[in-house]
Design an enzyme around this catalytic site. Structure first.
Site, PDB file in Angstrom:
ATOM      1  CG  HIS A 158      -1.770  -1.135   1.461  1.00  0.00           C
ATOM      2  ND1 HIS A 158      -2.942  -1.544   1.154  1.00  0.00           N
ATOM      3  CD2 HIS A 158      -1.407  -2.459   2.103  1.00  0.00           C
ATOM      4  CE1 HIS A 158      -3.359  -2.686   1.378  1.00  0.00           C
ATOM      5  NE2 HIS A 158      -1.965  -3.207   2.008  1.00  0.00           N
ATOM      6  CB  SER A 280      12.861  21.277 -16.426  1.00  0.00           C
ATOM      7  OG  SER A 280      12.165  22.642 -16.404  1.00  0.00           O
ATOM      8  CE  LYS A 286      11.936  18.464 -11.421  1.00  0.00           C
ATOM      9  NZ  LYS A 286      10.703  18.431 -12.234  1.00  0.00           N
ATOM     10  CD  GLU A 293       7.827  10.888 -15.821  1.00  0.00           C
ATOM     11  OE1 GLU A 293       7.487  11.475 -14.725  1.00  0.00           O
ATOM     12  OE2 GLU A 293       8.330  11.774 -17.017  1.00  0.00           O
TER      13      GLU A 293
END
Ligand code: ARG
Length: 428
Positions: A158, A280, A286, A293
């Site tokens: 979880h 970025s 970043k 992804e």
């Protein structure tokens, strides 16, 4: 478009209608073209064996088919809008080069079984690539499971810290997953390994075609016997292949999720190789895990391909032009899926753990399950031991190595049985 094979005198071709019918066929048929040529060779050889082609004609056809394959590979021949599809392009080219001999090749076959055999060969190749990538990913995971067996990290359920786990257990899970995916790709390849060529338009033909000969020449495991089944299997086999790819892609999606989480600073467990992260455009600080992804996102393309084919297959028996739509779905699903899978083994090989952060994430509560079971081993009924071990007053900083060593249930850190996985991997 040049003359259509089936053109009837006195009927005008409407360009818009023709463009709709042909769809993206010439573009998609590029993907299957070399397989179509290989199957055309086998078909011509079969025709010669039953006396439908002379030896000289066969020799000329085989030569010109080889030349066409070479020209296609080099770019000297481009399959484009001059043709209705790849199948008629082959016939047109042979006719242009050889005259009557070229016109003879289509005896006893249909574009319907031509596309079936070409896509079937393509599917077999594509599944072999799925198998290879899944096997490579499993191999890396297994090697790292062995090398990093004792590297402690949190085990989550979880998304909550649950028990002490190890990099060995994390890797072993992916190793077994990708072994299963490779096995499924292999088994699916064997399941679809049936030769549809020679079923003509789906009802056979009044010639004693040497279908056993073409089955052997094209390396198929068996003949797809019933001429009427050949068309029934179109789409159904594609779907099975996409499902096999989908198994690997599901595991890819989940491992990508882990890597996304673990590279975030909240976890900070993993550093990706520099090529796998991007900057970025606005936030100079970043380093984003875009590759991971997009790997995760690629499952959508495979799912879309499966859905497209599944929706399409609501058809009566026999050939229907609807089936043409399966090609775009296949191309999209396998094209995207294989591209993502291909990047996985190297990513897994080169990702690095941050052991300090992993160690720091272990906390006393994560030994509570060990404690409950230890009390049960000393004779306390488990439910009582569970209650006892739930008391935070009983928790203390534990020893991750000892917890892992004591986890002797088969498949857990104390008994990973990697040799069993190694034997399955080696058998692939
Ligand atoms: N492009 C078709 C397909 O992929 C094959 C051609 C069959 N055309 C026809 N009119 N029977 O299914």
């Amino acid at each position: 478009m040049a003359d259509l094979l089936w053109q009837k005198p006195g009927v005008e071709v409407d360009a818009r209608i023709q463009a709709f019918l042909a769809g993206d066929d010439v573009l998609l048929d590029r993907e299957f073209f070399l397989h179509d040529i290989a199957a055309s060779r086998a078909h011509a050889q079969g025709l010669q064996r039953i006396g439908m082609l002379g030896a000289g004609e066969l020799e000329a056809l085989l030569r010109e088919l080889d030349v066409l394959a070479g020209d296609f590979r080099s770019g000297a021949f481009v399959l484009d809008q001059r043709y209705e599809d790849g199948h008629s392009a082959i016939e047109a080219r042979l006719t242009e080069r050889l005259g009557d001999a070229g016109k003879r090749i289509h005896a006893g076959r249909s574009r319907n079984d031509q596309v079936l055999v070409a896509t079937r060969l393509w599917l077999k190749d594509s599944l072999a690539v799925v198998q290879r990538h899944a096997r490579d990913a499993a191999g890396v995971a297994l090697d790292r499971a062995q090398a990093e067996a004792s590297l402690a990290m949190p085990g989550y359920t979880h998304l909550q810290r649950a028990v002490v786990s190890s990099a060995g257990m994390w890797w072993a899970g992916w190793a077994e997953a990708f072994i299963d995916d490779a096995v499924r790709a292999r088994d699916t390849a064997a399941w679809i390994d049936a030769n549809p060529l020679g079923s003509a338009a789906g009802y056979g033909i009044n010639l004693p075609l040497d279908r056993d000969g073409t089955t052997q020449a094209l390396g198929f495991g068996r003949l797809q016997v019933a001429a009427t089944y050949a068309q029934l299997s179109r789409g159904k086999f594609e779907l099975a292949a996409l499902e096999a790819l989908g198994s690997a892609m599901l595991d890819l999606r989940r491992i990508a999720w882990d890597l996304s989480l673990f590279t975030g600073s909240e976890f900070g467990f993993v550093a990706l190789p520099p090529e796998y992260v991007t900057g970025s455009s606005i936030m100079p600080n970043k380093r984003n895990p875009d590759v991971v992804e997009l790997m995760r996102g690629t499952y959508a393309s495979v799912a879309a391909a499966k859905a497209e084919i599944e929706h399409l297959l609501s058809l009566p028996s026999g050939y229907h032009r609807d089936l043409q739509v399966t090609k775009g779905a296949l191309f999209h699903g396998f094209g995207k899926g294989l591209q993502a899978l291909a990047l996985l083994p190297d990513l897994l090989r080169r990702m690095q753990w941050r052991p300090d952060a992993m160690r720091a994430a272990l906390e006393p509560s994560m030994y509570a399950t060990d404690l409950a079971v230890d009390l049960a081993k000393q004779g306390m009924p488990f439910r009582d031991a569970y209650r006892e071990a739930a008391d935070p007053a009983r928790w203390a900083e534990g020893d991750p190595a000892a917890s892992l060593a004591a986890r002797v249930s088969p498949g857990a850190a104390g008994d990973l049985r990697l040799d069993v996985l190694r034997a399955r991997l080696d058998a692939l």
